[in-house]
Write a protein that holds these residues in place. Sequence first.
Motif, mmCIF file in Angstrom:
data_model
loop_
_atom_site.group_PDB
_atom_site.id
_atom_site.type_symbol
_atom_site.label_atom_id
_atom_site.label_comp_id
_atom_site.label_asym_id
_atom_site.label_seq_id
_atom_site.Cartn_x
_atom_site.Cartn_y
_atom_site.Cartn_z
ATOM 1 N N ALA A 261 0.783 -1.092 0.141
ATOM 2 C CA ALA A 261 -0.047 0.054 -0.141
ATOM 3 C C ALA A 261 0.882 1.216 -0.151
ATOM 4 N N LEU A 262 2.039 1.121 0.574
ATOM 5 C CA LEU A 262 2.921 2.205 0.879
ATOM 6 C C LEU A 262 3.598 2.505 -0.640
ATOM 7 N N VAL A 263 3.885 1.307 -1.239
ATOM 8 C CA VAL A 263 4.654 1.495 -2.611
ATOM 9 C C VAL A 263 3.403 2.057 -3.572
ATOM 10 N N VAL A 264 2.320 1.568 -3.402
ATOM 11 C CA VAL A 264 1.386 2.414 -4.288
ATOM 12 C C VAL A 264 0.959 3.878 -4.052
ATOM 13 N N HIS A 265 1.072 4.264 -3.090
ATOM 14 C CA HIS A 265 1.206 5.732 -2.594
ATOM 15 C C HIS A 265 2.381 6.389 -3.154
ATOM 16 N N MET A 266 3.420 5.885 -3.041
ATOM 17 C CA MET A 266 4.735 6.600 -3.578
ATOM 18 C C MET A 266 4.666 6.617 -5.199
ATOM 19 N N VAL A 267 4.182 5.566 -5.665
ATOM 20 C CA VAL A 267 4.147 5.559 -7.063
ATOM 21 C C VAL A 267 2.976 6.968 -7.658
ATOM 22 N N GLU A 268 1.858 6.867 -6.782
ATOM 23 C CA GLU A 268 0.660 7.938 -7.155
ATOM 24 C C GLU A 268 1.000 9.129 -6.723
ATOM 25 N N ASN A 269 1.994 9.401 -5.804
ATOM 26 C CA ASN A 269 2.049 10.624 -5.146
ATOM 27 C C ASN A 269 3.199 11.495 -5.857
ATOM 28 N N THR A 270 3.065 12.144 -6.727
ATOM 29 C CA THR A 270 4.098 12.512 -7.503
ATOM 30 C C THR A 270 5.271 13.558 -6.885
ATOM 31 N N VAL A 271 4.874 14.261 -5.841
ATOM 32 C CA VAL A 271 5.838 15.062 -5.155
ATOM 33 C C VAL A 271 6.665 14.074 -4.273
ATOM 34 N N MET A 272 6.413 12.949 -3.755
ATOM 35 C CA MET A 272 7.309 12.192 -3.070
ATOM 36 C C MET A 272 8.368 11.484 -3.805
ATOM 37 N N ASN A 273 9.545 12.317 -3.264
ATOM 38 C CA ASN A 273 10.743 11.704 -4.106
ATOM 39 C C ASN A 273 12.006 12.031 -3.248
ATOM 40 N N GLY A 274 13.035 11.018 -3.508
ATOM 41 C CA GLY A 274 14.102 11.093 -2.596
ATOM 42 C C GLY A 274 14.125 10.737 -1.226
ATOM 43 N N GLU A 275 12.860 10.269 -0.755
ATOM 44 C CA GLU A 275 12.616 9.779 0.388
ATOM 45 C C GLU A 275 12.583 8.398 1.046
ATOM 46 N N CYS A 276 13.286 8.328 2.053
ATOM 47 C CA CYS A 276 13.112 6.867 2.785
ATOM 48 C C CYS A 276 12.309 6.927 3.926
ATOM 49 N N VAL A 277 10.994 6.004 4.098
ATOM 50 C CA VAL A 277 10.127 6.141 4.968
ATOM 51 C C VAL A 277 10.166 4.924 5.661
ATOM 52 N N ARG A 278 10.133 5.023 7.040
ATOM 53 C CA ARG A 278 10.084 3.907 7.827
ATOM 54 C C ARG A 278 8.448 3.336 8.009
ATOM 55 N N LEU A 279 8.376 1.984 8.081
ATOM 56 C CA LEU A 279 7.189 1.362 8.233
ATOM 57 C C LEU A 279 7.373 0.177 9.198
ATOM 58 N N ASP A 280 7.088 0.598 10.645
ATOM 59 C CA ASP A 280 7.676 -0.185 11.403
ATOM 60 C C ASP A 280 6.817 -0.210 12.929
ATOM 61 N N SER A 281 5.737 0.225 12.900
ATOM 62 C CA SER A 281 4.855 0.263 14.064
ATOM 63 C C SER A 281 5.310 0.982 15.508
ATOM 64 N N ALA A 282 6.172 1.838 14.804
ATOM 65 C CA ALA A 282 7.090 2.762 16.026
ATOM 66 C C ALA A 282 8.245 2.035 16.708
ATOM 67 N N LEU A 283 8.707 1.004 15.992
ATOM 68 C CA LEU A 283 9.692 0.124 16.855
ATOM 69 C C LEU A 283 10.941 0.689 16.505
#
Length: 253
Positions: free
Chosen positions: A226-248
Amino acid sequence: MNIDGMPAIVTGAASGLGEGTARALAAKGAKVTLLDMNGDRLEQVAAEIGGLPILCDVTDATDAEVAVAKAHETHGACAIAVNCAGIAPAAKIVGRDGPMDLDAFRRVIEVNLIGTFNMLRLTAADMATREPNEDGERGVVVNTASIAAFEGQIGQAAYAASKGGVVGLTLPAAREFARTGVRVNAIAPGLFGTPMLLGMSQEVQDSLTSTLPFPQRFGKPEEYAALVVHMVENTVMNGECVRLDSALRMQPR
């Protein structure tokens, strides 16, 4: 980018995060090429989503070049590339039997970092041949890092180093490809329900999930996707590394 009808390449697509991503992109209308070394499972997943299966060792230049060329011939120039192929063996730098085998360290770097770079260079070059959309965009690459890049535990030296390299690759690649309208992002997952984790004993699984603030369960491949899909569809998201970790935030061990 509108995913519908876009040619996509997903590595590590026969299981785990790669499989979840391939399924999600196909559900959005993408023409998906699936790359993996597990031939039987690769064929099965591809048949289920109507994708193109290609056996490919991402660490091999020729293998990867042939795979991208076949994908281009079948679906057209790549518009979406997601790199999920990876390995995560555990070993201390200096263990009970002495120093870590150098070839074992090299293998992790080869698959996780060099393999990612190999596919990045080839898919970005293919994307550059596409006609740009109204935003001047030609393609999107999403690489898979890990929270181990930031809080690598004892025994994760090779894995953390490889994933730290993926994080470090993100911004310079995004800056370089800006002129051709190709975006580059990365996702740093925490504990996800991949075959590697689900193959552990229930006791170990319970111990791992107890360290998660919320939710106290493994992430699901479809949540990564779902985050991959968002990154593809959101054109201004670029050069970013996003944590997906349940606040771990991982402890030393």
